[in-house]
Design an enzyme around this catalytic site. Structure first.
Site, PDB file in Angstrom:
ATOM      1  N   GLU A 217     111.683  -5.212 -12.512  1.00 35.18           N
ATOM      2  CA  GLU A 217     110.342  -4.524 -12.900  1.00 35.18           C
ATOM      3  C   GLU A 217     109.930  -5.261 -14.307  1.00 35.18           C
ATOM      4  OE1 GLU A 217     108.851  -2.445 -11.417  1.00 35.18           O
ATOM      5  OE2 GLU A 217     110.056  -2.253  -9.856  1.00 35.18           O
ATOM      6  N   GLU A 226     102.349  -4.035 -18.618  1.00 34.78           N
ATOM      7  CA  GLU A 226     101.877  -4.511 -17.266  1.00 34.78           C
ATOM      8  C   GLU A 226     100.719  -5.807 -17.712  1.00 34.78           C
ATOM      9  OE1 GLU A 226      98.874  -3.265 -13.530  1.00 34.78           O
ATOM     10  OE2 GLU A 226      99.448  -1.575 -15.303  1.00 34.78           O
ATOM     11  N   ASN A 264     101.848  10.775 -14.632  1.00 33.44           N
ATOM     12  CA  ASN A 264     103.279  10.447 -14.934  1.00 33.44           C
ATOM     13  C   ASN A 264     103.736  10.436 -16.463  1.00 33.44           C
ATOM     14  OD1 ASN A 264     104.400  10.236 -12.316  1.00 33.44           O
ATOM     15  ND2 ASN A 264     102.964   8.385 -12.307  1.00 33.44           N
TER      16      ASN A 264
END
Length: 363
Positions: A217, A226, A264
């Protein structure tokens, strides 16, 4: 996976270099002018101020460092008021809740640091008068931030983690210094069953599985957030009643499992006792918080959590962890290259830990 994130960005952030968290030990914590950290009037009521005071040997000045990142007196925890990360935020005594505002690292330089804020426990105004309240402040190395705290004992020291620091460094030789080993070890207290369930082999397989997925990841623990900034405005689900108070573009992927979406951040924050809905940036500025969000996902996500996939008898296996994390895009032949990347890392890490990889590696 919390969201489909295959592109990441290397982002330089201020980071805290910490010593291993101290473990079970009791005693006074002395600082400025040789005085002690003291609970005002030996009062264990929530909200009681914590101050500097002449050492007197009372229980109000006996602190334990149990190895879960907390400092405790009178059965309660040293706590930053209102979860603040600002200079000048006072500290107090409060019921131990496991929140980031109750986490402390005693460094080799004798600082007592709250990793969430990366700030030091500080005697207000450098004033050694009895009763001066303690606070957090930007670490400066000054005498009013230096402490002699309980030393390490037999508690949850880094050596109790099935991955040693040497092995961790072997797994991630080019990692970003943000992803500290001590931050990971400190985060373990949030989910005590992680790498503590089953045989030694199972424990090491779970550690390898978690770190292999993290490796994938984050580009080998290099990237913190990101890469595709064009995605940033897309992670605000406006149908949620609490909205996106940090801004519609604030909930992009961060941390070892790339936490994303406002719901989240709220769910992870609620579980961990951290207000991530309002302060999502903590995941990219605090190593301990970042690791905690990764462990939150690992231990709670999916019909079969990655934790259960590795420890249940018979184990579902590493392939199930991939399915839970990003199965919609990778499993069942959708992206075999991505799956192989994860499996290769897992096999490498189990070899470093000296255990077999087990069966059911693919999804």
């Amino acid at each position: 996976m919390l969201t489909v994130l295959t592109a990441l960005i290397a982002m330089g952030t201020a980071h805290l270099v910490t010593a291993p968290a101290a473990s079970a030990a009791d005693g006074q914590i002395t600082g400025l002018a040789g005085k002690c950290i003291d609970v005002s009037e030996a009062n264990s009521t929530n909200g009681t101020s914590v101050q500097l005071y002449s050492c007197n040997g009372t229980n109000a000045q006996v602190w334990s460092n149990p190895g879960d990142g907390t400092l405790r007196a009178l059965g309660k925890c040293l706590d930053v008021v209102d979860h603040s990360t600002a200079d000048g935020a006072s500290v107090q005594l409060w019921d131990c809740k496991g929140g980031a505002n109750q986490q402390w690292v005693v460094s080799a330089a004798r600082d007592i640091v709250n990793p969430t804020s990366s700030k030091c426990l500080d005697v207000r105004d450098n004033d050694s008068t009895d009763g001066t309240r303690l606070q957090i402040w930007t670490c400066s190395g000054s005498s009013n931030q230096k402490w002699n705290a309980p030393t390490a004992g037999d508690g949850a020291t880094p050596s109790s983690f099935v991955v040693t620091e040497t092995q961790f460094n072997q797994m991630f030789p080019g990692r970003n210094s943000f992803y500290t080993y001590s931050g990971l070890v400190q985060a373990l207290s949030s989910y005590p069953a992680f790498t503590k369930t089953g045989s030694d082999t199972v424990r090491k397989q779970e550690a390898a599985a978690f770190l292999a997925n993290v490796d994938h990841e984050t580009g080998h623990l290099v990237y913190i957030v990101e890469q595709n900034t064009a995605n940033y405005p897309h992670y605000c689900d406006t149908s949620q009643s609490y909205g996106c108070p940090a801004g519609k573009s604030a909930y992009y992927g961060r941390g070892p499992i790339q936490l994303s979406w406002n719901y989240n951040y709220k769910a992870a924050g609620d579980a961990l006792g951290i207000d991530l809905l309002h302060t999502p940036s903590l995941v990219q500025t605090s190593p301990s918080v970042a690791w905690r969000t990764g462990l939150w996902f690992w231990n709670t996500a999916g019909a079969v959590t990655p934790h259960n996939a590795m420890v249940k008898t018979p184990p579902a296996g590493f392939g199930q962890t991939i399915r839970t994390i990003n199965g919609a895009l990778e499993c069942d032949g959708k992206n075999p290259g991505q799956v192989q990347s994860r499996v290769t890392a897992y096999q490498k890490f189990t070899a470093i830990l000296g255990v077999s990889a087990g069966s059911n590696l693919y999804c």
